[in-house]
Design a protein around this motif. Structure first.
Motif, PDB file in Angstrom:
ATOM      1  N   ARG A 117       8.450   7.970  -6.286  1.00 36.92           N
ATOM      2  CA  ARG A 117       8.538   7.012  -7.393  1.00 36.92           C
ATOM      3  C   ARG A 117       7.738   5.731  -7.102  1.00 36.92           C
ATOM      4  O   ARG A 117       7.810   4.766  -7.849  1.00 36.92           O
ATOM      5  CB  ARG A 117      10.003   6.669  -7.665  1.00 36.92           C
ATOM      6  N   GLY A 118       6.999   5.735  -5.991  1.00 36.04           N
ATOM      7  CA  GLY A 118       6.175   4.587  -5.652  1.00 36.04           C
ATOM      8  C   GLY A 118       6.923   3.452  -4.990  1.00 36.04           C
ATOM      9  O   GLY A 118       6.397   2.335  -4.910  1.00 36.04           O
ATOM     10  N   ARG A 119       8.113   3.692  -4.494  1.00 34.29           N
ATOM     11  CA  ARG A 119       8.884   2.647  -3.822  1.00 34.29           C
ATOM     12  C   ARG A 119       8.558   2.653  -2.331  1.00 34.29           C
ATOM     13  O   ARG A 119       8.490   3.705  -1.707  1.00 34.29           O
ATOM     14  CB  ARG A 119      10.376   2.853  -4.039  1.00 34.29           C
ATOM     15  N   ILE A 120       8.373   1.468  -1.764  1.00 32.23           N
ATOM     16  CA  ILE A 120       7.986   1.339  -0.361  1.00 32.23           C
ATOM     17  C   ILE A 120       9.119   1.817   0.553  1.00 32.23           C
ATOM     18  O   ILE A 120      10.277   1.423   0.396  1.00 32.23           O
ATOM     19  CB  ILE A 120       7.621  -0.121  -0.032  1.00 32.23           C
ATOM     20  N   LEU A 121       8.754   2.661   1.497  1.00 31.02           N
ATOM     21  CA  LEU A 121       9.696   3.157   2.492  1.00 31.02           C
ATOM     22  C   LEU A 121       9.529   2.447   3.835  1.00 31.02           C
ATOM     23  O   LEU A 121      10.497   2.186   4.535  1.00 31.02           O
ATOM     24  CB  LEU A 121       9.507   4.667   2.689  1.00 31.02           C
ATOM     25  N   ASP A 122       8.281   2.151   4.205  1.00 31.98           N
ATOM     26  CA  ASP A 122       8.012   1.540   5.498  1.00 31.98           C
ATOM     27  C   ASP A 122       6.637   0.873   5.442  1.00 31.98           C
ATOM     28  O   ASP A 122       5.850   1.128   4.515  1.00 31.98           O
ATOM     29  CB  ASP A 122       8.051   2.598   6.603  1.00 31.98           C
ATOM     30  N   PHE A 123       6.357   0.045   6.422  1.00 30.93           N
ATOM     31  CA  PHE A 123       5.034  -0.573   6.477  1.00 30.93           C
ATOM     32  C   PHE A 123       4.718  -1.004   7.905  1.00 30.93           C
ATOM     33  O   PHE A 123       5.605  -1.118   8.762  1.00 30.93           O
ATOM     34  CB  PHE A 123       4.937  -1.774   5.525  1.00 30.93           C
ATOM     35  N   GLY A 124       3.447  -1.249   8.180  1.00 33.26           N
ATOM     36  CA  GLY A 124       3.013  -1.703   9.499  1.00 33.26           C
ATOM     37  C   GLY A 124       1.750  -2.540   9.366  1.00 33.26           C
ATOM     38  O   GLY A 124       1.021  -2.456   8.372  1.00 33.26           O
ATOM     39  N   SER A 125       1.492  -3.351  10.385  1.00 35.98           N
ATOM     40  CA  SER A 125       0.377  -4.294  10.373  1.00 35.98           C
ATOM     41  C   SER A 125      -0.792  -3.772  11.203  1.00 35.98           C
ATOM     42  O   SER A 125      -0.595  -3.248  12.309  1.00 35.98           O
ATOM     43  CB  SER A 125       0.843  -5.641  10.939  1.00 35.98           C
ATOM     44  N   VAL A 126      -2.008  -3.938  10.678  1.00 36.50           N
ATOM     45  CA  VAL A 126      -3.226  -3.586  11.417  1.00 36.50           C
ATOM     46  C   VAL A 126      -4.057  -4.853  11.604  1.00 36.50           C
ATOM     47  O   VAL A 126      -4.531  -5.434  10.629  1.00 36.50           O
ATOM     48  CB  VAL A 126      -4.065  -2.521  10.679  1.00 36.50           C
ATOM     49  N   GLU A 127      -4.220  -5.280  12.836  1.00 42.45           N
ATOM     50  CA  GLU A 127      -5.063  -6.424  13.163  1.00 42.45           C
ATOM     51  C   GLU A 127      -6.393  -5.910  13.708  1.00 42.45           C
ATOM     52  O   GLU A 127      -6.422  -5.069  14.609  1.00 42.45           O
ATOM     53  CB  GLU A 127      -4.385  -7.330  14.193  1.00 42.45           C
ATOM     54  N   VAL A 128      -7.472  -6.441  13.161  1.00 37.60           N
ATOM     55  CA  VAL A 128      -8.815  -6.020  13.566  1.00 37.60           C
ATOM     56  C   VAL A 128      -9.516  -7.217  14.187  1.00 37.60           C
ATOM     57  O   VAL A 128      -9.562  -8.294  13.593  1.00 37.60           O
ATOM     58  CB  VAL A 128      -9.619  -5.512  12.355  1.00 37.60           C
ATOM     59  N   GLN A 129     -10.068  -7.047  15.387  1.00 34.39           N
ATOM     60  CA  GLN A 129     -10.680  -8.175  16.071  1.00 34.39           C
ATOM     61  C   GLN A 129     -12.082  -7.838  16.569  1.00 34.39           C
ATOM     62  O   GLN A 129     -12.254  -7.021  17.475  1.00 34.39           O
ATOM     63  CB  GLN A 129      -9.812  -8.606  17.254  1.00 34.39           C
ATOM     64  N   GLY A 130     -13.087  -8.456  15.941  1.00 35.11           N
ATOM     65  CA  GLY A 130     -14.431  -8.401  16.484  1.00 35.11           C
ATOM     66  C   GLY A 130     -14.553  -9.439  17.590  1.00 35.11           C
ATOM     67  O   GLY A 130     -13.616 -10.176  17.896  1.00 35.11           O
TER      68      GLY A 130
END
Length: 293
Positions: A117-130
């Motif tokens: 139904r499009g409801r968020i179940l989980d999430f996580g952060s992606v940090e990108v470093q040049g």
């Protein structure tokens, strides 16, 4: 080719003379999933289209957008964050606030898993470093764009030759990002992924590794592999390092102290210089209490 510092300009090696490479340079396009079709690095109207530089015998990725090629970083992070069968997508440049409602910066990528139904179940952060650059990279870049054929022939030997500045990149950028933004996600019991190129990671202190199941942070280490047929570099995952959040933070922010004897010797030298000056002796605390001048 003569010595020069640019590995990629607008997504292509400088010795790539294909029509496609020429088109990207003329139109200042970004092939790596920037938020708009054009390169926006440094200045939107006059972008510094250097994606990576030659640093000794290695390449250093200097633009964080470079890591978005084929969205490999999102695929790798999703495997760490979510079950294999999860439905997920990525959301870019998400504003993060602390407990007082103040901005803690933007998250490069947030991956979310969701139900039918499009409801968020989980999430996580992606940090990108040049990596930061010491020296002047704009000057050789502008010389190349103005005269590609001449630049390829003569190379570049100008002043302030550009090099990767890994120390500043870790202390001024990577560590604060992990402390502030990573700390918020860690307090929420959410996982964190960090994308770096391998040479950058190798300059960090040795991190204590754990299993994927125990990990709170995944360090995805990438290299640029040259495809000889297309004469383009492909982002490839070299390896993944799994750590605990606090263990990694302590190691990265800890300073490797030199011998105390060296510091004492310096203090002694400065003290000897001060005591040897001809200026009158300064009153001691006892003198001032007793009213002596």
């Amino acid at each position: 080719m003569p010595k020069q510092p640019i590995a990629e300009a607008f997504g292509f090696p400088i010795d790539n003379v294909s029509e496609e490479a020429d088109r990207y340079r003329k139109l200042r396009l970004c092939p790596f999933n920037n938020r708009i079709p054009n390169c926006t690095k440094d200045k939107a109207q006059d972008p510094l289209g250097v994606c990576s530089i030659i640093d000794g015998d290695k390449l250093a990725i200097t633009c964080p957008v470079r890591f978005r090629q084929d969205w490999l970083i999102a695929e790798d992070a999703a495997r760490f964050f979510f079950p294999e069968e999860a439905s997920w997508t990525s959301l870019a440049e998400i504003r993060l606030e602390d407990g007082e409602g103040k901005s803690a910066g933007n998250i490069d990528l947030v991956l979310v898993s969701y139900d039918s139904r499009g409801r968020i179940l989980d999430f996580g952060s992606v940090e990108v470093q040049g990596v930061y650059i010491s020296g002047n990279i704009r000057r050789p870049f502008e010389e190349f764009i103005a005269d590609p054929i001449g630049y390829r022939t003569r190379g570049y030997e100008g002043k302030n030759y550009p090099r990767a500045d890994y120390l500043s990149s870790s202390r001024k950028r990577l560590a604060p990002q992990i402390i502030y933004k990573g700390g918020i996600f860690h307090s929420w019991n959410k996982k964190i992924a960090v994308a770096l190129h391998t040479a950058f990671f190798e300059t960090l202190p040795l991190l204590k590794e754990v299993s994927k199941e125990e990990a709170e942070v995944a360090w995805f280490l990438y290299d640029l592999a040259l495809d000889g047929e297309s004469n383009r570099y492909r982002l490839t995952r070299h390896r993944t390092v799994y750590t605990k959040f606090e263990d990694a933070l302590v190691q990265i922010t800890r300073t490797n102290a030199g011998p105390v004897q060296s510091f004492v010797a310096l203090l002694q030298e400065k003290l000897d210089e001060k005591l040897g000056e001809s200026a009158p002796d300064a009153p001691t605390l006892k003198d001032m209490i007793e009213g002596k001048s």
